[in-house]
Design an enzyme around this catalytic site. Structure first.
Site, PDB file in Angstrom:
ATOM      1  N   LYS A 279      50.820  44.905  35.123  1.00  0.00           N
ATOM      2  CA  LYS A 279      51.146  43.965  34.222  1.00  0.00           C
ATOM      3  C   LYS A 279      52.593  43.189  34.339  1.00  0.00           C
ATOM      4  CE  LYS A 279      49.144  45.868  29.930  1.00  0.00           C
ATOM      5  NZ  LYS A 279      48.020  44.690  29.593  1.00  0.00           N
ATOM      6  N   ARG A 353      38.859  50.230  26.854  1.00  0.00           N
ATOM      7  CA  ARG A 353      37.482  50.416  26.613  1.00  0.00           C
ATOM      8  C   ARG A 353      37.131  51.721  27.634  1.00  0.00           C
ATOM      9  NH1 ARG A 353      36.614  44.568  29.066  1.00  0.00           N
ATOM     10  NH2 ARG A 353      38.674  44.518  27.906  1.00  0.00           N
TER      11      ARG A 353
END
Length: 502
Positions: A279, A353
């Site tokens: 990130k 996920r």
């Protein structure tokens, strides 16, 4: 903060209530609530309204001292908006303003005599729960990791709700409100802790403390057990971290033995760097909040434990860090999930996920009545819904879908709202992979939806809903901090199920 319900004395009414401050409502158009009228023996309240010292708009306040014939030392006038439109929003604004005003006073005790039973489409029990939550939220402080603790806030420490309907239902609403506020506070505390303290092991220890305090069953699975279960997707996320993963299972089995449980699954990424798909550095500190799904499950368990809720509820939390290292998963890697389905990892920052899919496969063993997963899953959901509503996804897009309607209704009741998002087969096309059964991302278009579609592939053996709380779990900027959401929504949903309102 202590809360209680006190009936209004039949002889002296509100004028005889001996307290440091009493809050009563006033409306726009210079109208007094019934409680305000009963205190206005010499017309001082009406005069304040007439002069414009208080407008009556929702959330406005005015403090009066020494009213003639009134035992209370102070009277706090609180605006409720238009008399014929006492909405939930205006009532909550009024109790929030009351809480702020009470916190600044030199009184040790206070009373609230707002019209608890006049909120449109709500009862007095709802009003009491909402007021308790508002007061506790206004008083929340985080100083756990500060060298100098904040001075204990002054102001009112004991609050009594004055009500003509001081029956068992309203009294139990105080207890429910306190339990709910305690659950919200726990979720806030966990979210606000730094990631070097709030590790997967810390979450597991918190679950064990809750189990000891409230008699829950608890199990914590470690790496070897996860390997034996073939949770290859979950384990792929934790490969780059030195912190050991934990898979936490909490059981509140307080319903009928034959009743299938409701299962809550909370994403517990205690820090998310993005892994190899690193990130940007700006605001990366806020990735400590990537475990707020897990925090909401633990907060909800504290609330239902305090309430001794008559329902079977199981909480499942896959917890780990997502870190870059020579061991970390790489874009292009293919892993095998517990279900046997293979996943091409195109982006290691789509890790939530990957841990949830194995947890969702694991919960099949409980033969659940319903499963709700809660996750700070996608920035795309923030783009779609902002910071007001959590995103709600269910497999059945029919408007009569019961689970979706239950969750939406619980959100509206608690003020912790969600908004229904689409999920349909057309979006599944974006998850196609040339090399595995599916990819872990579907590209920028509809990113929150394709993330839900990914999870949906692992939930086809039971009724399921997904809450994307990326926009609601915490606040940024000057007010930076965990919000405690969606503990109110989840707890209200479970209360309704226990009460047979499902």
């Amino acid at each position: 903060m202590d809360f209680s319900i006190k009936p209004i004395d039949a002889k002296t009414g509100l004028t005889g209530a001996k307290t440091g401050v009493i809050a009563v409502g006033v409306f726009e158009d210079k109208k007094l609530s019934q409680a305000a009228q009963s205190l206005d023996r010499k017309g001082q309240i009406a005069a304040a309204l007439k002069s414009g010292d208080i407008s009556g708009k929702a959330g406005s306040t005015l403090l009066l001292r020494g009213l003639d014939g009134v035992a209370a030392e102070r009277v706090l006038l609180v605006g409720l908006g238009k008399e014929q439109e006492l909405s939930e929003k205006n009532f909550v604004s009024a109790v929030q303003a009351t809480a702020r005003a009470f916190a600044t006073l030199g009184a040790a005790d206070g009373a609230i005599a707002l019209p608890l039973d006049q909120v449109r489409n709500r009862d007095a029990a709802w009003a009491v729960r909402s007021a308790v939550l508002a007061v506790r939220d206004a008083g929340y402080r985080y100083d756990t990791t500060k060298s100098t603790k904040e001075a204990a806030p002054g102001g009112v420490k004991k609050i009594a709700f004055l009500s003509a309907a001081a029956d068992g239902v309203v009294k139990s609403a105080v207890a429910q409100g306190l339990a709910l506020a305690n659950g919200v506070d726990l979720a806030k505390d966990l979210g606000n802790l730094p990631p070097n303290i709030c590790t997967p092991s810390y979450l597991a220890d918190t679950a064990k403390r809750l189990a000891k305090d409230y008699g829950f069953g608890v199990e914590v699975l470690d790496r070897k057990q996860l390997e034996a279960l073939k949770m290859g997707s979950f384990l792929s996320v934790t490969k780059g971290s030195d912190e050991p993963p934990k898979f936490i299972v909490l059981k509140h089995l307080n319903g009928k033995a034959k009743d299938a449980p409701v299962v809550l699954v909370g994403k517990g990424i205690t820090f998310d760097t993005g892994g190899i798909s690193l990130k940007p550095g700006a605001n990366m500190d806020e990735m400590k909040y990537d475990m707020c799904g897990a925090a909401s499950v633990l907060g909800t368990f504290r609330a239902i434990g305090e309430m001794n809720l008559k329902l079977n509820v199981i909480g499942v939390i896959p917890a780990c860090e997502n870190m870059p290292s020579g061991r970390a998963s790489k874009p292009g890697d293919i892993v095998t999930s517990m279900s046997g389905q293979t996943i091409e990892i195109l982006n290691t920052d789509a890790e939530g996920r990957l841990i949830l899919c194995d947890a969702l496969t694991y919960v099949e063993r409980f033969k659940p009545a319903a499963v709700v997963d809660i996750a700070t899953l996608t920035g795309a959901c923030v783009t779609a819904l902002g910071h007001h509503n959590s995103g709600l996804f269910t497999r059945n897009d029919d408007v009569h879908d019961n689970l979706a309607n239950e969750l939406l209704a619980a959100g509206k009741t608690s003020g912790d709202t969600a908004w229904r998002m689409p999920i349909e087969d057309a979006y599944q096309e974006q998850l196609k992979s040339n090399f595995a059964d599916m990819a872990n991302i579907g590209g920028p278009p509809g990113g929150a939806i394709t993330a839900a579609c990914f999870l949906e592939r692992y939930t086809r053996k039971y009724t399921w809903a997904h809450l994307d709380i990326a926009g609601t779990a915490w606040k940024s900027g000057a007010a930076k901090g965990a919000s405690g959401r969606p503990v109110p929504l989840l707890t209200t949903f479970l209360i309704n199920r226990a009460d047979g309102k499902a």
